[in-house]
Each structure stands twice: as C-alpha cells, then as structure tokens.
Write an enzyme that holds these catalytic residues in place. Structure first.
Site, PDB file in Angstrom:
ATOM      1  N   SER A 178      14.385  10.011  33.327  1.00  0.00           N
ATOM      2  CA  SER A 178      13.402   9.982  34.395  1.00  0.00           C
ATOM      3  C   SER A 178      13.722  11.018  35.454  1.00  0.00           C
ATOM      4  O   SER A 178      14.868  11.376  35.657  1.00  0.00           O
ATOM      5  CB  SER A 178      13.394   8.594  35.011  1.00  0.00           C
ATOM      6  OG  SER A 178      13.228   7.651  33.969  1.00  0.00           O
ATOM      7  N   GLY A 189       9.906   8.154  31.113  1.00  0.00           N
ATOM      8  CA  GLY A 189      10.315   9.121  32.132  1.00  0.00           C
ATOM      9  C   GLY A 189       9.143   9.851  32.764  1.00  0.00           C
ATOM     10  O   GLY A 189       9.333  10.689  33.631  1.00  0.00           O
ATOM     11  N   GLU A 249       7.074   5.354  25.655  1.00  0.00           N
ATOM     12  CA  GLU A 249       7.604   4.184  26.371  1.00  0.00           C
ATOM     13  C   GLU A 249       7.549   4.379  27.881  1.00  0.00           C
ATOM     14  O   GLU A 249       8.578   4.338  28.561  1.00  0.00           O
ATOM     15  CB  GLU A 249       9.064   3.951  25.945  1.00  0.00           C
ATOM     16  CG  GLU A 249       9.262   3.730  24.452  1.00  0.00           C
ATOM     17  CD  GLU A 249      10.722   3.916  24.018  1.00  0.00           C
ATOM     18  OE1 GLU A 249      11.559   4.361  24.832  1.00  0.00           O
ATOM     19  OE2 GLU A 249      11.017   3.621  22.855  1.00  0.00           O
ATOM     20  N   PRO A 250       6.366   4.593  28.442  1.00  0.00           N
ATOM     21  CA  PRO A 250       6.299   4.802  29.886  1.00  0.00           C
ATOM     22  C   PRO A 250       6.588   3.516  30.653  1.00  0.00           C
ATOM     23  O   PRO A 250       6.122   2.447  30.276  1.00  0.00           O
ATOM     24  CB  PRO A 250       4.846   5.237  30.111  1.00  0.00           C
ATOM     25  CG  PRO A 250       4.093   4.598  28.990  1.00  0.00           C
ATOM     26  CD  PRO A 250       5.022   4.588  27.810  1.00  0.00           C
ATOM     27  N   GLY A 251       7.380   3.628  31.711  1.00  0.00           N
ATOM     28  CA  GLY A 251       7.637   2.489  32.587  1.00  0.00           C
ATOM     29  C   GLY A 251       7.032   2.784  33.943  1.00  0.00           C
ATOM     30  O   GLY A 251       5.914   2.367  34.261  1.00  0.00           O
ATOM     31  N   ARG A 252       7.751   3.579  34.738  1.00  0.00           N
ATOM     32  CA  ARG A 252       7.339   3.861  36.121  1.00  0.00           C
ATOM     33  C   ARG A 252       5.923   4.412  36.214  1.00  0.00           C
ATOM     34  O   ARG A 252       5.233   4.175  37.199  1.00  0.00           O
ATOM     35  CB  ARG A 252       8.334   4.841  36.770  1.00  0.00           C
ATOM     36  CG  ARG A 252       8.296   6.249  36.219  1.00  0.00           C
ATOM     37  CD  ARG A 252       9.468   7.087  36.720  1.00  0.00           C
ATOM     38  NE  ARG A 252      10.727   6.563  36.225  1.00  0.00           N
ATOM     39  CZ  ARG A 252      11.769   6.273  36.988  1.00  0.00           C
ATOM     40  NH1 ARG A 252      11.718   6.466  38.285  1.00  0.00           N
ATOM     41  NH2 ARG A 252      12.870   5.804  36.456  1.00  0.00           N
ATOM     42  N   ASP A 280      18.159   3.957  40.908  1.00  0.00           N
ATOM     43  CA  ASP A 280      17.120   4.843  40.385  1.00  0.00           C
ATOM     44  C   ASP A 280      16.905   6.074  41.272  1.00  0.00           C
ATOM     45  O   ASP A 280      15.896   6.750  41.145  1.00  0.00           O
ATOM     46  CB  ASP A 280      15.804   4.039  40.244  1.00  0.00           C
ATOM     47  CG  ASP A 280      14.777   4.734  39.359  1.00  0.00           C
ATOM     48  OD1 ASP A 280      15.159   5.232  38.290  1.00  0.00           O
ATOM     49  OD2 ASP A 280      13.603   4.815  39.762  1.00  0.00           O
ATOM     50  N   ASP A 290      27.066  -5.831  53.901  1.00  0.00           N
ATOM     51  CA  ASP A 290      27.731  -4.693  53.279  1.00  0.00           C
ATOM     52  C   ASP A 290      27.232  -3.365  53.866  1.00  0.00           C
ATOM     53  O   ASP A 290      26.020  -3.160  53.993  1.00  0.00           O
ATOM     54  CB  ASP A 290      27.453  -4.728  51.768  1.00  0.00           C
ATOM     55  CG  ASP A 290      28.218  -3.637  51.032  1.00  0.00           C
ATOM     56  OD1 ASP A 290      28.899  -2.821  51.681  1.00  0.00           O
ATOM     57  OD2 ASP A 290      28.122  -3.607  49.795  1.00  0.00           O
ATOM     58  N   LYS A 331      11.431  -3.320  31.214  1.00  0.00           N
ATOM     59  CA  LYS A 331      12.524  -3.376  32.194  1.00  0.00           C
ATOM     60  C   LYS A 331      12.129  -2.849  33.567  1.00  0.00           C
ATOM     61  O   LYS A 331      12.717  -3.210  34.572  1.00  0.00           O
ATOM     62  CB  LYS A 331      13.750  -2.607  31.686  1.00  0.00           C
ATOM     63  CG  LYS A 331      13.642  -1.079  31.757  1.00  0.00           C
ATOM     64  CD  LYS A 331      15.026  -0.453  31.500  1.00  0.00           C
ATOM     65  CE  LYS A 331      15.086   1.036  31.803  1.00  0.00           C
ATOM     66  NZ  LYS A 331      14.560   1.898  30.743  1.00  0.00           N
ATOM     67  N   HIS A 362      14.281   9.884  24.497  1.00  0.00           N
ATOM     68  CA  HIS A 362      13.858   9.540  25.861  1.00  0.00           C
ATOM     69  C   HIS A 362      14.494  10.585  26.763  1.00  0.00           C
ATOM     70  O   HIS A 362      15.709  10.636  26.869  1.00  0.00           O
ATOM     71  CB  HIS A 362      14.353   8.125  26.196  1.00  0.00           C
ATOM     72  CG  HIS A 362      14.116   7.705  27.619  1.00  0.00           C
ATOM     73  ND1 HIS A 362      12.877   7.747  28.214  1.00  0.00           N
ATOM     74  CD2 HIS A 362      14.963   7.231  28.582  1.00  0.00           C
ATOM     75  CE1 HIS A 362      12.974   7.309  29.469  1.00  0.00           C
ATOM     76  NE2 HIS A 362      14.227   7.006  29.716  1.00  0.00           N
ATOM     77  N   TYR A 406      11.408  -0.376  39.136  1.00  0.00           N
ATOM     78  CA  TYR A 406      12.842  -0.621  39.321  1.00  0.00           C
ATOM     79  C   TYR A 406      13.130  -1.177  40.715  1.00  0.00           C
ATOM     80  O   TYR A 406      13.999  -0.692  41.435  1.00  0.00           O
ATOM     81  CB  TYR A 406      13.647   0.659  39.021  1.00  0.00           C
ATOM     82  CG  TYR A 406      13.318   1.168  37.641  1.00  0.00           C
ATOM     83  CD1 TYR A 406      13.756   0.477  36.518  1.00  0.00           C
ATOM     84  CD2 TYR A 406      12.490   2.270  37.459  1.00  0.00           C
ATOM     85  CE1 TYR A 406      13.400   0.887  35.249  1.00  0.00           C
ATOM     86  CE2 TYR A 406      12.127   2.689  36.194  1.00  0.00           C
ATOM     87  CZ  TYR A 406      12.580   1.983  35.096  1.00  0.00           C
ATOM     88  OH  TYR A 406      12.218   2.390  33.834  1.00  0.00           O
TER      89      TYR A 406
HETATM   90  C1  LIG Z   1      14.079   3.025  30.924  1.00  0.00           C
HETATM   91  C2  LIG Z   1      13.521   3.509  29.659  1.00  0.00           C
HETATM   92  C3  LIG Z   1      12.160   3.830  29.571  1.00  0.00           C
HETATM   93  C4  LIG Z   1      11.235   3.855  30.765  1.00  0.00           C
HETATM   94  O1  LIG Z   1      11.571   4.879  31.657  1.00  0.00           O
HETATM   95  P1  LIG Z   1      10.573   5.266  32.843  1.00  0.00           P
HETATM   96  O2  LIG Z   1      11.298   6.332  33.570  1.00  0.00           O
HETATM   97  O3  LIG Z   1      10.378   4.058  33.674  1.00  0.00           O
HETATM   98  O4  LIG Z   1       9.325   5.739  32.216  1.00  0.00           O
HETATM   99  C5  LIG Z   1      11.657   4.173  28.330  1.00  0.00           C
HETATM  100  N1  LIG Z   1      12.450   4.202  27.230  1.00  0.00           N
HETATM  101  C6  LIG Z   1      13.761   3.906  27.285  1.00  0.00           C
HETATM  102  C7  LIG Z   1      14.564   3.942  26.048  1.00  0.00           C
HETATM  103  C8  LIG Z   1      14.352   3.564  28.497  1.00  0.00           C
HETATM  104  O5  LIG Z   1      15.648   3.291  28.547  1.00  0.00           O
END
Ligand SMILES: *Cc1c(COP(=O)(O)O)cnc(C)c1O
Length: 458
Positions: free
Chosen positions: A227, A265, A301-304, A357, A404, A95, A224, A433
């Site tokens: 973040s 996070g 589950e790293p994203g950012r 975010d 806006d 995501k 989780h 994000y």
């Molecule tokens: C959004 C999310 C992540 C990723 O978060 P980051 O802050 O981008 O690392 C991981 N796990 C879950 C369940 C999330 O909702």
C-alpha cells in the site's frame, strides 16, 4: 442517554426522513451534487449526536468518540473500480475494516472477499455469502485454519513456500493454489515483500515441481504490491513475472492456470495511474487470445480503496494544557504550538493507523463554543466570516487519552479555532485500518458507535 443502547448497532439506522428532507433542500438549491448531499448528511448526523451530549452532565462514555459512515461512498468507490477495471473482479480485503454493513453492501454489489483467518472466513460465511466467493489470501496459514477452510468449502488460497504445500497436501489437498510472488515494492509505504512472496525462480524451480509431485491443484498466481506505492512499475513487473509462471506451469507441468490475483494497495487518489498501469500490463502480458484460450479470470484484493473515505471520526476534547513557551522544559518542537490538546481517541484506539499504516489523520474543528464547523475550513472565506468571528490559525499538538507518551495523534497541527475542553474535532477518511485494530489499553476503547448515512439510493 444509556450508552449500552448506543453501542454497536446490528442494523444501520438510516434516518430516511432526514435524508428525504436533505435531498429536497439540496435539489431545490442551485448547485446540487452528491458531494453536497453527502456533506449535509454527515453534518446532520454529527450535529444530531453531539447536540444530545452535555459533557458537564452526561454519563461516563456518552461523549465517547464515534464514527459517521456514509455507505454511499463505498458504493461510489465500487463504481470507480467498475469503470476503470471492469475486467478485474474485486475481493474486498476484510482485514481493512470488518464492518458488517460495508461487507453486506459490497456483497450485494457483487464484490467477493479476501480473508486471512478463520474468523474472517466465518464473518463472511455467517452472512450467508457463498464460500466460493472467498480467497484465503494468507500464504502462511495455521493448520487448524486450513482444516476449517476445507470443511467450510473455501477452496482457493495463496502459497509462497514449500512447507505450505505440504500442509495443504495433508489438510486440504484439493484446494486451488495461487503462487504468491514477491514484488519490487521499494516505494511502497507498507512493504510486504519483506514478509511474503517467493522469488520468480523459487516459484518456477521449487514450488511448481513440488506441487506437481504432491498432486496439488495450482490454478494461478497472486501478488500484492503493498500500500502507498508511488511508483506503479512494481505492478508492471509483477504482471510480467506472473506471465512467466503461467507459461511454465502450463507447458511444463500441465496445470490449469486460470486465475491472476493482482492483490490490493489501490488508492482512490492515485487510481487513474495504478489502474491504467494494470490495464496496459494485462494487455501486454495477458492478451485476449491467451486469456480466452486458458479461461483466465483476473481478480484483485482491494481494501482501503473501498472504505477509506466512507468513515468520519468525531472525538471529544477532554483536556488542554497551555504551554508556557518561555519555560525551559518546553521542547523546540512544542514551542511552535500554543497548547497540548487531549482527545478521547488515539493510537491505541481508532487511530492505530498512525502507527500501523503510516497514516496521518487530519484534524478539523467540529464544534467550538456550541457552534458547528463541519467542512467549513474548506469553504469560501466569506462563509467563514459569517460563521465565526473568532476564526484564525491556532497551533496545537493533539494527544490520545492513554497514559503512554507514544499516544500522539499530531505533534503539530493548525486548527481554525482556539479549541477548549468540551469541544469536538473530526477526522475525515478514517475508514481503513482504524476500527479493525483497536485495543482496550488503559481500560479505554472497544467498539465505537457508528451512525450510518447513505448519500446514494441503495
Ligand atoms: C492487506 C492486504 C490487502 C489489502 O490492502 P489495501 O492496501 O487495503 O488495499 C490485499 N491483499 C493482501 C494479501 C493484503 O495483505
């Protein structure tokens, strides 16, 4: 220039000749470094693209905002992860940025994926990535998506409530289940425990016995911490609570508990502290003998963490309103700025991260009066003097292109030049994000053009 050709490439177009020449130049200079190579590649990509645009003559949209993506940054972030948390298998949170080149690179590095919807699952599967590399980490799933996961062989998901167990029993009874615990995330910027996660007591007294009764396959625990956390005690507490769930699940219910998912996070800037908290907490609550007895795997589950700094956004200044500071209608806040600057990207576009975010994108001058200034506000004063005589401190508010009033990128920012219509700004660190949640509000937006560079040999 026809925008249709430029919009959204399937394959990254690396200008390899460009890269080779930059590498040659930099390695022949005294202070060679990856940073310098990355900067130079990004600089050239920005300059190349902008130099081809004459805003007084171009087709509508040619001057749209665009990204430069350095896949080398993704590679280096992964390397940092490997170095600090080698025992934890990352599942990239799709995501955060669904860019296919990023996903393909991560997949090739051995990173797995966290998907939260049918489309995210399909994005991964359509790249030929195996379904056993996906965790469907959404504790509240649509029934039809659960059936889709079942058909597609996605066999690991998170659950935080009793209804969800009944849904799985009905539509995907063999699915591996991770009980998602709520965490203590008072210090997190994006609080998630208000929406997801069950208490330790609900996990132990409600969900484990119900899962047993339904004959479901509980395989571990997930959490989780959210973040932007400043305080990593929440990680410690969550790992401690997870061990409690493991104990009860193994001894009282006989579940084969083999996965601990520590969520996302994580941020590069604070990774030394967060990763060392993870390591010490795992050592304490999941010691080696317990881990090997039960064949436990750690995942995250790293994203950012993987993408934040890989994307730089460039936006064009489309309008400027000089403020008459003596006028009575100028607000107190506006009195500190000399002009309002309007750019062609904003909170309905790639900078939705401001609203969703809590990010605070930093504007820098990229081009002014046909001169380019990428990274020059950070260089030595001598360098600045050579490059620009008119340099100074100029205070602006920056606004997005929609009608806006909420579409404000910065209520007050200081730029190195007195920018005007036709100039360009750039915003580093806009990989997370951003493009993932843009809208088409006001007839603006859509997929932004991305230029790929790579400061690593991949
Ligand atoms: C959004 C999310 C992540 C990723 O978060 P980051 O802050 O981008 O690392 C991981 N796990 C879950 C369940 C999330 O909702």
């Amino acid at each position: 220039m026809t925008p249709s050709i430029e919009v959204f490439q399937d394959e990254p177009i690396f200008e390899s000749s460009l890269k080779t020449s930059v590498v040659a130049e930099i390695s022949s200079s005294s202070s060679s470094s990856k940073d310098q190579l990355a900067r130079e590649l990004i600089n050239r990509a920005l300059v190349n693209h902008i130099s081809g645009i004459d805003h007084e003559e171009c087709e509508a949209g040619d001057e749209d905002s665009f990204f430069v993506c350095d896949l080398g940054e993704v590679y280096r972030s992964f390397g940092v992860w490997q170095q600090k948390l080698p025992q934890v298998q990352p599942h990239y949170a799709v995501k955060c940025n669904t860019n296919l080149e990023v996903i393909k690179l991560l997949a090739s590095l051995g990173v797995n994926f966290d998907c939260a919807s049918k489309n995210e699952i399909d994005t991964i599967l359509n790249l030929g990535i195996s379904p056993d590399r996906i965790v469907y980490a959404n504790p509240c799933k649509t029934n039809s998506f659960i059936r889709h996961a079942s058909k597609a062989n996605v066999n690991l998901t998170t659950v935080d409530n009793a209804q969800e167990l009944h849904k799985l029993k009905k539509f995907h009874p063999d699915c591996g289940i991770l009980i998602r615990l709520a965490t203590d995330d008072e210090t997190a910027q994006c609080r998630l425990s208000t929406k997801f996660g069950c208490t330790l007591s609900a996990a132990i007294n409600e969900l484990l016995p119900l899962a047993k009764e339904l004959g479901l396959n509980v395989r571990g625990v997930a959490f989780h911490v959210g973040s932007g956390a400043k305080d990593f005690d929440s990680i410690y507490k969550a790992i401690r609570d997870s061990r409690d769930v493991f104990n009860r699940a193994i001894t009282e219910y006989g579940f084969e508990m083999s996965i601990l998912d520590i969520g996302g996070g994580f941020e590069l800037e604070t990774f030394d502290e967060s990763s060392s908290m993870v390591c010490s907490s795992l050592n304490k609550f999941f010691p080696a003998d317990f881990v090997s007895q039960n064949g436990i795997k750690f995942i995250a589950e790293p994203g950012r963490f993987m993408v934040s700094n890989a994307f730089t956004l460039a936006a064009h200044i489309i309008a400027r309103r000089d403020l008459d500071l003596k006028a009575t209608f100028v607000s107190e806040e506006d009195k500190q700025v000399s002009a309002m600057v309007y750019i062609n990207d904003g909170v309905y576009g790639n900078m939705n991260c401001i609203l969703f975010d809590h990010q605070n994108p930093q504007a820098h001058v990229l081009q002014h009066k046909n001169k380019f200034f990428y990274h020059q506000d950070e260089e030595s004063d001598d360098q600045k003097l050579i490059d620009d005589d008119a340099k100074g401190e100029h205070h602006f508010s920056i606004w997005g292109p929609t009608c806006d009033g909420l579409d404000c990128v910065a209520s007050k920012c200081t730029l190195s030049h007195d920018v005007e219509v036709g100039d360009w700004l750039y915003f580093p660190n806009l990989g997370a994000y951003t493009s993932a949640a843009t809208t088409a509000f006001n007839g603006l937006g859509g997929n932004s053009h991305i230029i790929y560079v790579c400061s690593e040999d991949l």
